[in-house]
Scaffold this motif. Structure first.
Motif, PDB file in Angstrom:
ATOM      1  N   ASP A 369     -38.218  51.989  25.780  1.00  0.00           N
ATOM      2  CA  ASP A 369     -39.439  52.433  25.084  1.00  0.00           C
ATOM      3  C   ASP A 369     -39.184  52.870  23.649  1.00  0.00           C
ATOM      4  N   ASP A 370     -37.952  52.750  23.192  1.00  0.00           N
ATOM      5  CA  ASP A 370     -37.616  53.176  21.833  1.00  0.00           C
ATOM      6  C   ASP A 370     -36.711  52.122  21.190  1.00  0.00           C
ATOM      7  N   PRO A 371     -37.284  51.006  20.723  1.00  0.00           N
ATOM      8  CA  PRO A 371     -36.484  49.916  20.160  1.00  0.00           C
ATOM      9  C   PRO A 371     -35.608  50.348  18.989  1.00  0.00           C
ATOM     10  N   LEU A 372     -36.104  51.294  18.166  1.00  0.00           N
ATOM     11  CA  LEU A 372     -35.327  51.754  17.021  1.00  0.00           C
ATOM     12  C   LEU A 372     -34.050  52.450  17.487  1.00  0.00           C
ATOM     13  N   LEU A 373     -34.184  53.350  18.471  1.00  0.00           N
ATOM     14  CA  LEU A 373     -33.011  54.043  18.993  1.00  0.00           C
ATOM     15  C   LEU A 373     -32.078  53.067  19.695  1.00  0.00           C
ATOM     16  N   ALA A 374     -32.638  52.081  20.384  1.00  0.00           N
ATOM     17  CA  ALA A 374     -31.807  51.069  21.050  1.00  0.00           C
ATOM     18  C   ALA A 374     -30.962  50.314  20.025  1.00  0.00           C
ATOM     19  N   ASP A 375     -31.559  49.965  18.888  1.00  0.00           N
ATOM     20  CA  ASP A 375     -30.798  49.280  17.833  1.00  0.00           C
ATOM     21  C   ASP A 375     -29.728  50.193  17.249  1.00  0.00           C
ATOM     22  N   GLU A 376     -30.060  51.478  17.081  1.00  0.00           N
ATOM     23  CA  GLU A 376     -29.070  52.425  16.548  1.00  0.00           C
ATOM     24  C   GLU A 376     -27.908  52.600  17.518  1.00  0.00           C
ATOM     25  N   VAL A 377     -28.220  52.602  18.817  1.00  0.00           N
ATOM     26  CA  VAL A 377     -27.161  52.713  19.824  1.00  0.00           C
ATOM     27  C   VAL A 377     -26.281  51.476  19.799  1.00  0.00           C
ATOM     28  N   LYS A 378     -26.886  50.297  19.609  1.00  0.00           N
ATOM     29  CA  LYS A 378     -26.089  49.071  19.510  1.00  0.00           C
ATOM     30  C   LYS A 378     -25.187  49.108  18.275  1.00  0.00           C
ATOM     31  N   ALA A 379     -25.701  49.655  17.178  1.00  0.00           N
ATOM     32  CA  ALA A 379     -24.861  49.818  15.988  1.00  0.00           C
ATOM     33  C   ALA A 379     -23.692  50.758  16.300  1.00  0.00           C
ATOM     34  N   ALA A 380     -23.972  51.801  17.082  1.00  0.00           N
ATOM     35  CA  ALA A 380     -22.917  52.741  17.471  1.00  0.00           C
ATOM     36  C   ALA A 380     -21.861  52.049  18.337  1.00  0.00           C
ATOM     37  N   VAL A 381     -22.322  51.140  19.212  1.00  0.00           N
ATOM     38  CA  VAL A 381     -21.379  50.373  20.044  1.00  0.00           C
ATOM     39  C   VAL A 381     -20.458  49.533  19.162  1.00  0.00           C
ATOM     40  N   LEU A 382     -21.037  48.870  18.175  1.00  0.00           N
ATOM     41  CA  LEU A 382     -20.235  48.052  17.261  1.00  0.00           C
ATOM     42  C   LEU A 382     -19.217  48.899  16.522  1.00  0.00           C
ATOM     43  N   ILE A 383     -19.681  50.021  15.976  1.00  0.00           N
ATOM     44  CA  ILE A 383     -18.784  50.880  15.189  1.00  0.00           C
ATOM     45  C   ILE A 383     -17.711  51.500  16.078  1.00  0.00           C
TER      46      ILE A 383
END
Length: 464
Positions: A369-383
């Motif tokens: 329900d929070d696509p923005l946070l999901a994208d930020e979490v994916k960025a965190a996974v990458l980093i």
């Protein structure tokens, strides 16, 4: 009577296990390089003027709506292609339980405890960081997974000749990780369940098992049946990748009379390149596309959810795998292989912090329900995965000269019979072959010496 010697932790693999690990990891290494290329391509697409084209392709939907399969390209990659990945993971797990490192409960205790600790500690790190910062606890499972393909790609890039025992340990960690990851997805990320569709998917799985046990052959039977099972599992509300693991676990891993390979080994040989070379890279292409602008990267280290993911992968995984290994060895009285040190276990533990594929999947499921946070979490996974790769690369490089010597010793085959010499040292026929080889070489040297001496005498007796 002498007391029995303690079991070795990270001891030498049996020859069949060593050959299997070498073949499996060879394919995964190539897949890992493709995975890196796909992830880089996704980041370039999203962070350049091509982002609109990328997003249009990712959101383009197709498929029959009546079967609940009118999905976007991104969803097909997540629910469909990753099922192939988890199918291979199911085969790997079944093989480990039947013929691999997990078949002996005592031997299995060490990698299983290490893997479980390597999942629990990152979850606790995420929970502590997120809770203390007032963030959402929904992403606790994101930093729990290890991506074996990405980890092997890192090994390929840094040129580390990791000994077979450490590679097998890493592979076993990843297999157990995949099992618990699919359990987490099935239990914690399933909300509304269609019991009729779920029951029908179980009927399909039972039919799959019966046909396989009866020895029925033919891809034209199993592929359509697998697609029906997958579709029913998807319609049930349970994540469709569970179907892949279930079918993988049903395959027979034992060899019957007249067979060179078990059905599971044969099918894995066919499907693994499809998984490593196509399914996972395509998933990464559509899952790793996140913005990495300066502000977005800075936010990763300031928001509790994203910081929890980074620390979970970088710190939690390392502490969990290393601590679990040490405690298991301590309480089971298993002695570390004399040729290795606990610094090597620490390096592999930090390598386990690369949680790319499954972590990206769970990141999408954790915040629907929070696509923005999901994208930020994916960025965190990458980093987090990149930082873990860098740390592991440094630790492995410090020991790389030692690894090269061990690797060369493991691969040495002086009698050129296709079997590494280290597995034949206690066989009399090996020493007879080597004696014959040495005698042949000595005779050749004597012949050359005689020819050289003869030529020297002829030159000295010739005209001045």
């Amino acid at each position: 009577m002498a007391a029995p010697s303690n079991r070795k932790f990270l001891g030498r693999l049996s020859l069949p296990e060593r050959n299997y690990v070498a073949e499996a990891l060879r394919t995964e290494t190539v897949g890992g390089v493709l995975l890196l290329v796909a992830a880089i391509a996704a980041l370039l697409f999203v962070n350049t003027p091509l982002s609109d084209v990328y997003n249009d392709v990712k959101s383009f939907s197709f498929g029959p709506s009546s079967l609940h399969l009118h999905l976007s390209v991104g969803a097909w990659a997540q629910d469909g292609l990753l099922t192939i990945f988890f199918f291979v993971a199911g085969i790997e797990l079944k093989r480990e339980l039947v013929a691999g490192e997990l078949r002996d409960p005592k031997a299995a205790a060490l990698p299983v405890i290490a893997a479980v600790c390597g999942m629990v500690v990152p979850a606790l790190v995420y929970t502590a960081v997120s809770f203390s910062g007032g963030g959402s606890l929904g992403g606790w499972a994101v930093p729990t997974a290890t991506d074996i393909a990405f980890a092997l790609a890192v090994l390929a890039v840094i040129g580390s000749s990791l000994p077979a025992a450490l590679r097998a340990f890493l592979l076993t960690l990843a297999v157990v990780d995949d099992l618990f990851a699919i359990l987490i997805i099935a239990v914690f990320f399933t909300t509304n369940i269609n019991l009729v569709a779920l029951a029908l998917s179980f009927v399909g799985l039972a039919l799959f098992w019966v046909l396989h046990r009866k020895g029925v052959h033919g891809w034209y039977i199993y592929v359509p049946l697998a697609m029906v099972i997958w579709g029913l599992m998807h319609a049930s509300g349970v994540h469709a990748t569970v179907a892949g693991v279930a079918m993988g676990l049903m395959l027979r891993c034992t060899v019957r009379e007249g067979e060179q390979h078990s059905p599971a080994e044969h099918i894995e040989h066919l499907v693994r390149p499809l998984s490593a070379g196509l399914a996972v890279p395509l998933f990464a292409l559509f899952a790793a596309g996140v913005s990495i602008s300066g502000g977005a990267v800075a936010d990763v280290f300031t928001k509790p959810e994203t910081l929890g993911v980074v620390l979970g992968l970088l710190v939690g995984k390392t502490i969990g795998v290393f601590g679990g290994s040490w405690l298991a060895a301590r309480f089971t009285k298993a002695e570390l292989n004399d040729e290795l040190a606990w610094a090597d276990v620490l390096a592999v533990a930090s390598l386990a912090g690369i949680g790319f594929t499954v972590s990206l999947l769970i990141g999408e499921l954790a915040f629907p329900d929070d696509p923005l946070l999901a994208d930020e979490v994916k960025a965190a996974v990458l980093i987090g995965s990149v930082l873990a790769a860098v740390c592991a690369g440094v630790l492995l490089k410090l020991r790389n000269n030692k690894y090269k010597k061990l690797y060369e010793e493991e691969e040495r085959d002086d009698d050129q019979d296709g079997i590494p010499d280290i597995y034949e040292l206690d066989k009399p026929e090996y020493h007879l072959r080597m004696a014959a080889i040495y005698e042949k070489k000595a005779a050749e040297h004597r012949r050359l010496a005689e020819v050289t001496a003869s030529q020297t005498t002829s030159e000295s007796d010739g005209p001045a």
